[in-house]
Design an enzyme around this catalytic site. Structure first.
Site, mmCIF file in Angstrom:
data_model
loop_
_atom_site.group_PDB
_atom_site.id
_atom_site.type_symbol
_atom_site.label_atom_id
_atom_site.label_comp_id
_atom_site.label_asym_id
_atom_site.label_seq_id
_atom_site.Cartn_x
_atom_site.Cartn_y
_atom_site.Cartn_z
ATOM 1 N N GLY A 190 -27.923 -35.576 78.173
ATOM 2 C CA GLY A 190 -28.577 -34.927 77.439
ATOM 3 C C GLY A 190 -28.379 -34.715 76.123
ATOM 4 O O GLY A 190 -27.484 -35.049 75.045
ATOM 5 N N GLU A 191 -29.150 -33.185 75.446
ATOM 6 C CA GLU A 191 -28.137 -33.146 74.342
ATOM 7 C C GLU A 191 -29.082 -33.891 73.266
ATOM 8 O O GLU A 191 -28.955 -33.492 72.060
ATOM 9 C CB GLU A 191 -26.696 -32.612 74.248
ATOM 10 C CG GLU A 191 -25.752 -31.899 74.818
ATOM 11 C CD GLU A 191 -24.740 -32.526 74.484
ATOM 12 O OE1 GLU A 191 -24.087 -33.047 73.350
ATOM 13 O OE2 GLU A 191 -23.235 -32.010 75.658
ATOM 14 N N GLY A 192 -30.213 -34.787 73.237
ATOM 15 C CA GLY A 192 -30.397 -35.227 72.311
ATOM 16 C C GLY A 192 -29.824 -36.422 72.192
ATOM 17 O O GLY A 192 -30.020 -37.355 71.229
ATOM 18 N N ILE B 157 -31.459 -28.941 69.542
ATOM 19 C CA ILE B 157 -31.164 -28.605 70.412
ATOM 20 C C ILE B 157 -30.931 -26.989 70.942
ATOM 21 O O ILE B 157 -30.972 -26.609 70.285
ATOM 22 C CB ILE B 157 -29.429 -28.921 70.444
ATOM 23 C CG1 ILE B 157 -29.261 -30.185 69.896
ATOM 24 C CG2 ILE B 157 -28.996 -28.441 71.985
ATOM 25 C CD1 ILE B 157 -29.852 -31.161 70.486
#
Length: 338
Positions: free
Chosen positions: A305-307, A71
């Site tokens: 988000g955040e992966g 991240i």
């Protein structure tokens, strides 16, 4: 270990010289797939995924034992114009949450058996407001690319890159608009949940930024410098490092795919080692995936988000490889191959 980056032109040259698939492993993986105890094509896209993964790892019967999630966090000058429902201070607060194990990405990475790393990029020094100037200087862009380049573990065998950056759907929309055309409204969504007035501000900001820089954008890297952000650049740097190390990549949502688009618009084959983990609920992500030529594996209306979506998709890749490498062939099982 990868050599350090010394200039943006060197990065461009590196991108043009990245390795391709291991053709011998690809052929052998396809042959193995044709011999497994199942009707041809019955595992659908999992079969193509397994052959793709094998071809990048150079092993026709691979395993996945060391996935990595990274991240990157950055702040953006355009936030001052009211493009987000949250203030920029939340970026640093969420980084602390990642480091303390309290975010969604922590849980999904742990579930996937993935190492999680978090990198903050000058959170106290947001990028410039791209409606007035280039978001980053060449030196700032190179430093952000280098952060991503250095963050990839050479021992990893699958990579997810994610981001945290209040307001970063705005530069992502500007990048998509500059790289693929259309109107600002086509690419601008509600992000963290802005109301109609906030969406109008975001759309105006995207349009003004693209108009200011459009004549100066010669490739995806220059678009990234003028309209992007440090965390977006770091994701791009990590993707290229992974390519150099033959580590397959799972793309996350709209912002991650905007970073990927900058690479593709600099070199057309730059994303051959990447697949799309999911299609997010951000309005323009589907259109961006279409431009990238990357059909998603999941569509769960995620927009965190955040992966997070890509980390969840690690399980899909694991499933594909478990079947491909673990199943018996017809000959091994003593089953007639009709």
């Amino acid at each position: 270990m990868l050599s350090p980056l010394f200039s943006l032109d060197q990065f461009r040259a590196q991108l043009a010289e990245t390795p391709g698939v291991d053709a011998q492993a690809e052929t052998a993986a396809a042959e193995r797939n044709g011999q497994l105890t199942k009707p041809p094509g019955s595992l659908g896209r999992l079969e193509d995924l397994a052959i793709w993964y094998s071809s990048w790892r150079g092993n026709p019967r691979p395993t996945i034992s060391a996935p990595q999630v990274i991240i990157f966090a950055g702040n953006h000058g355009v936030v001052a114009q009211g493009v987000s429902a949250f203030p920029g201070e939340v970026t640093a607060q969420m980084v602390g949450n990642f480091q303390n194990g309290g975010a969604a990405i922590n849980q999904l990475s742990k579930l996937a058996g993935a190492r999680l790393d978090v990198h903050s990029l000058d959170l106290d020094r947001p990028t410039k407001d791209f409606t007035k100037d280039a978001a980053m200087s060449e030196e700032e862009l190179l430093a952000a690319l280098q952060t991503g380049w250095n963050a990839v573990d050479p021992q990893a065998d699958l990579l997810v890159v994610g981001e945290m950056g209040i307001g970063n759907t705005t530069p992502a929309a500007a990048l998509a608009c500059a790289l693929f055309g259309g109107e600002a409204a086509d690419w601008t969504g509600r992000g963290t949940g802005v109301d109609d007035a906030g969406l109008a501000i975001k759309t105006r900001v995207v349009a003004e930024g693209v108009a200011l820089h459009d004549d100066h954008i010669t490739d995806g890297i220059e678009a990234l410098r003028r309209l992007g952000g440090r965390e977006i650049a770091a994701m791009a740097g990590a993707m290229v490092a992974a390519r150099m190390l033959r580590i397959p990549v799972i793309l996350d949502g709209f912002i991650c795919c905007a970073a990927a688009a900058c690479l593709m618009k600099t070199h057309p084959d730059a994303l051959d080692h990447a697949v799309a983990g999911h299609q997010s609920a951000e309005a323009a992500h589907a259109a961006l995936l279409k431009e990238l030529g990357k059909p998603p594996f999941l569509s769960l209306d995620l927009r965190l988000g955040e992966g997070s979506g890509a980390a969840l998709a690690i399980q899909i890749v694991r499933g594909a490889i478990a079947c491909h490498s673990g199943m018996a062939t017809f000959a091994e099982a003593g089953v007639a191959d009709g």
